[in-house]
Design a protein around this motif. Structure first.
Motif, PDB file in Angstrom:
ATOM      1  N   ALA A 173      -9.690   0.425   7.082  1.00 31.98           N
ATOM      2  CA  ALA A 173      -9.768  -0.546   5.977  1.00 31.98           C
ATOM      3  C   ALA A 173      -9.193  -1.896   6.391  1.00 31.98           C
ATOM      4  N   ILE A 174      -8.108  -1.871   7.161  1.00 33.28           N
ATOM      5  CA  ILE A 174      -7.520  -3.130   7.637  1.00 33.28           C
ATOM      6  C   ILE A 174      -8.548  -3.869   8.500  1.00 33.28           C
TER       7      ILE A 174
ATOM      8  N   VAL B 132       0.832  -1.211   0.000  1.00 34.20           N
ATOM      9  CA  VAL B 132       0.000   0.000   0.000  1.00 34.20           C
ATOM     10  C   VAL B 132       0.862   1.256   0.000  1.00 34.20           C
ATOM     11  N   PRO B 133       0.307   2.367  -0.511  1.00 34.91           N
ATOM     12  CA  PRO B 133       1.011   3.638  -0.353  1.00 34.91           C
ATOM     13  C   PRO B 133       0.792   4.146   1.077  1.00 34.91           C
TER      14      PRO B 133
ATOM     15  N   ALA C 252      -3.977   4.428   0.908  1.00 30.74           N
ATOM     16  CA  ALA C 252      -3.675   3.056   1.339  1.00 30.74           C
ATOM     17  C   ALA C 252      -4.980   2.330   1.642  1.00 30.74           C
ATOM     18  N   GLY C 253      -5.886   3.028   2.313  1.00 29.95           N
ATOM     19  CA  GLY C 253      -7.187   2.433   2.626  1.00 29.95           C
ATOM     20  C   GLY C 253      -7.940   2.040   1.367  1.00 29.95           C
ATOM     21  N   ARG C 254      -7.874   2.902   0.338  1.00 27.35           N
ATOM     22  CA  ARG C 254      -8.584   2.576  -0.911  1.00 27.35           C
ATOM     23  C   ARG C 254      -8.000   1.349  -1.599  1.00 27.35           C
TER      24      ARG C 254
ATOM     25  N   VAL D 184      -1.478  -6.705   5.512  1.00 26.50           N
ATOM     26  CA  VAL D 184      -1.077  -5.473   4.837  1.00 26.50           C
ATOM     27  C   VAL D 184       0.366  -5.183   5.225  1.00 26.50           C
ATOM     28  N   TYR D 185       1.191  -4.934   4.230  1.00 24.95           N
ATOM     29  CA  TYR D 185       2.622  -4.721   4.461  1.00 24.95           C
ATOM     30  C   TYR D 185       2.885  -3.264   4.805  1.00 24.95           C
TER      31      TYR D 185
END
Lengths: 363, 361
Positions: free
Chosen positions: B188-189, B143-144, B151-153, B167-168
């Motif tokens: 989001a996670i 993710v960014p 990142a959530g998107r 998620v990294y």
């Protein structure tokens, strides 16, 4: 909600007279130091203030420890006589190592930093070292200007053996072992001084390697990480190989991290020693010979067993542990109550007195 | 643990393992072209921009940390060739599952659109070229992380894929991950019930120590433990585990022998200062034991096995450690030898049971 204290034994112990390796003498107001400054710098401070780096304060609402405030209404630890009557004498303090905060590091203007450090040192000599023979001093330096720092060390240490070390803030501008600081270490070697790193204080960098945390509680856990970065840098850069008589003293960072830092540095060294061929020995050995750690704030594991194991893991490096109170700060450790477990008399003698006495040449 | 085999190094115990940390690498930015929008293909073709680079900061190109002997394919970096990785990391005896991470330096890109495009392309590449090829693989979403809303998107976009379990998040970041800034990412996670895998390294542009940039990779490697400790402090004190009571965080390649000392200090500060963070209702060590796991490599063991086992006892949980090989990277200690020194029950938990429960495999 009521939260239980950890399940460890807490009672006052019989203990020896002690060397307090982290005692904060404070001025009540910067104006207390004006008599040690030239007109030019008094005018400067009146006009521009003591400019540091904005953006590092937290709401905290904790004042200096109860019982340290003099009746005059001045700041805690700003009156030597009150300190003598209420702390040095009744607590049987054999020596107290003066560690004033704000002694020049963190100031943006390096000329001001040098003038201010000199003023703080002259204030320490006149109002503290000369007041009671139990005080020993930490030389304040403008650390980011190595040449001026060296001059200040020479000016003081050449004629006065009551100075025992040179003080760095917790987060120098560069990692503490970098070459820009080597002239300072060289001067320490020349005059038989050690170098001390005290928690907190920076040149605008956050307390973590990953930005600014939000709360004072994070800020207050952080110094042990910052100190480990400083110790790691000093070892990796080979400072102790070059200046074997100069020891690094950690103040106000706790001490339980000492052993695991060595284990990690060793495992990394086995893997990466090709990169740092100047480091020829196990880093944990270099650390155990050259790093001294003040106890405060004393770690309090959940069980007494864990505390005893932690001490046992130090092995011979148990001689590197120095008792310190952090007087007069809110979280200062009480010399009678700080250890969460009973300590055997022979070990007490080391931790409260002998280790520091040997390091600083005190008797 | 059922059998032993004779190999080049003598008899080795075979454990059923879930390997919680193996690495895949994007061979080169052109490998992502099938998954990149036309705009960024053109950008790479017509400019000096060849994808994110981290200046060899986290993994020096030819250090054993980066590539164990024999792990480099004929072309490209170690961990970039499926067949080789399969032979060396998955077809080893006992491997049940492996969770792959890709440390492509998306976090080094300050250009938000570039960061999103390359993160999305990397995730699509992970699905097509890794997850779809071997049912034993699970992966971490790239993710960014420097732009938490984006990142959530990205998590929303691919989080439903059953191969993604994590998620990294590079441990070095512009801000501690607990800060409110990151809430959209944590939302989001939590929504996708993924694990947040905070991993060694990162290229956020700010220094890895509180006093600036160290000279040597040795310092960065050894000192990364302190960055992990700072992230752990932040997650607890900001109330991440109070806001999302089911949140799971794995610290990957963090070491863990530093954990007891950190918990003692943090618990003490919390007892003294908890009025500043009233949402933190239990001792930090209790949150850590419930919500955080550690991959075992690097082991950073004391010289005495007795002391190592005391440290594990101080950590106070049989469930906190997850087996990892860290393929194709190498650390000083051998993870199988470490397992051999434990009771069979504990070795089995660390080798596979803990990760099976944690990642719900």
């Amino acid at each position: 909600m009521v939260v239980a204290q950890p399940q460890v034994e807490r009672r006052a112990h019989v203990r020896p007279a002690f060397i307090d390796c982290d005692f904060h003498n404070q001025w009540d107001s910067p104006k207390d130091l004006y008599k040690y400054l030239s007109r030019r710098w008094v005018d400067h401070i009146e006009t521009f203030g003591l400019r540091g780096h904005a953006g590092g304060t937290y709401p905290r609402f904790l004042e200096d420890k109860a019982g340290t405030w003099p009746p005059s209404g001045r700041r805690a630890a700003s009156e030597p006589q009150f300190v003598k009557d209420t702390f040095l004498d009744p607590e049987r303090v054999a020596y107290a190592i003066l560690t004033p905060l704000g002694g020049g590091q963190g100031l943006a203007n390096l000329d001001l930093a040098a003038a201010w450090a000199t003023a703080v040192n002259d204030w320490q000599t006149a109002e503290w070292l000369d007041f009671d023979p139990r005080f020993r001093g930490s030389i304040q330096i403008p650390a980011e200007d190595a040449a001026r720092s060296v001059s200040e060390i020479r000016r003081l240490a050449a004629r006065d053996k009551r100075w025992v070390q040179v003080q760095f803030s917790g987060r120098p501008h560069e990692p503490m072992g970098r070459r820009r600081y080597w002239p300072i270490f060289e001067a320490c070697a020349e005059y038989g001084l050690h170098v001390m790193s005290h928690a907190f204080g920076s040149y605008g960098q956050p307390i973590t390697g990953t930005g600014w945390p939000s709360f004072y509680v994070d800020d207050h856990v952080g110094p042990s990480q910052a100190m480990q970065a400083s110790a790691l840098s000093m070892v990796a850069e080979g400072v102790f190989e070059h200046f074997p008589r100069v020891k690094l003293v950690s103040a106000e960072n706790g001490f339980a991290w000492f052993t695991s830092l060595g284990w990690r540095m060793d495992s990394a060294w086995h893997l990466l020693k090709q990169e740092i061929p100047h480091l020829k020995r196990l880093p944990s050995e270099v650390l155990a010979e050259n790093l001294f750690v003040c106890t405060q704030p004393m770690e309090e594991p959940e069980t007494a067993k864990a505390f005893h194991q932690m001490l046992e893991h130090f092995g011979p490096a148990i001689d590197r542990i120095l008792f310190a109170t952090d007087y007069p700060h809110w979280d200062a450790d009480d010399p009678d109550l700080a250890f969460p477990v009973p300590i055997a008399p022979a070990l007490q003698q080391k931790l409260y007195f002998d280790n520091a006495a040997r390091l600083y040449g005190l008797s | 643990m059922t059998t032993t085999e004779t190999g080049q190094t003598g008899r080795r115990t075979v454990y059923t393992t879930i390997d919680a940390d193996i690495h895949v690498e994007v061979p080169r930015v052109q490998s992502l072209f099938p998954y990149l929008p036309e705009h960024w293909i053109e950008h790479v073709n017509n400019s000096r921009f060849k994808g994110p680079v981290d200046g060899d900061a986290a993994y020096p190109p030819n250090s054993p940390v980066t590539a164990r002997p024999g792990s480099k394919p004929e072309r490209g970096p170690a961990g970039s060739d499926f067949a080789l990785l399969k032979a060396q990391a998955l077809d080893e005896p006992g491997v049940e599952r492996a969770i792959v991470s890709c440390s492509y330096a998306i976090d080094s890109l300050h250009h938000p659109d570039a960061a999103v495009a390359l993160a999305s392309a990397t995730n699509d590449w992970l699905i097509a070229e890794w997850l779809d090829r071997d049912p034993r693989l699970r992966a971490s979403i790239v993710v960014p992380s420097q732009i938490p809303e984006l990142a959530g998107r990205e998590i929303e976009r691919v989080g439903g894929h059953p191969g993604f379990v994590q998620v990294y998040l590079p441990v070095r970041a512009q801000h501690p991950y607990g800060t409110r800034h990151y809430r959209p990412m944590w939302e989001a996670i939590a929504r996708h019930d993924l694990v947040a895998g905070i991993h060694f390294g990162g290229a956020p542009g700010n220094p890895p120590t509180p006093s600036g940039w160290p000279s040597y990779f040795y310092e960065e490697y050894a000192g990364m433990a302190q960055v992990f400790a700072s992230q752990l402090t932040s997650l607890v004190s900001e109330g991440v585990f109070d806001a999302w009571p089911n949140m799971r965080v794995t610290l990957i390649e963090a070491g863990w022998t530093w954990l007891p000392a950190h918990m003692w200090r943090f618990d003490k500060e919390w007892r003294n200062l908890r009025m500043l963070v009233p949402w933190v209702r239990r001792a930090p060590s209790a949150y850590i034991r419930d919500h955080v796991r550690f991959t075992i490599q690097p082991i950073d063991a004391p010289p005495s096995l007795k002391h190592l086992h005391e440290v594990m006892d101080q950590i106070g949980s049989d469930e906190i450690l997850l087996y990892s090989s860290d393929y194709p990277h190498v650390h000083h200690a051998d993870p199988i030898t470490f397992l051999d020194g434990l009771s069979p029950d504990l070795a089995r938990k660390i080798a596979s049971e803990n990760a099976r429960a944690w990642y719900r495999l």
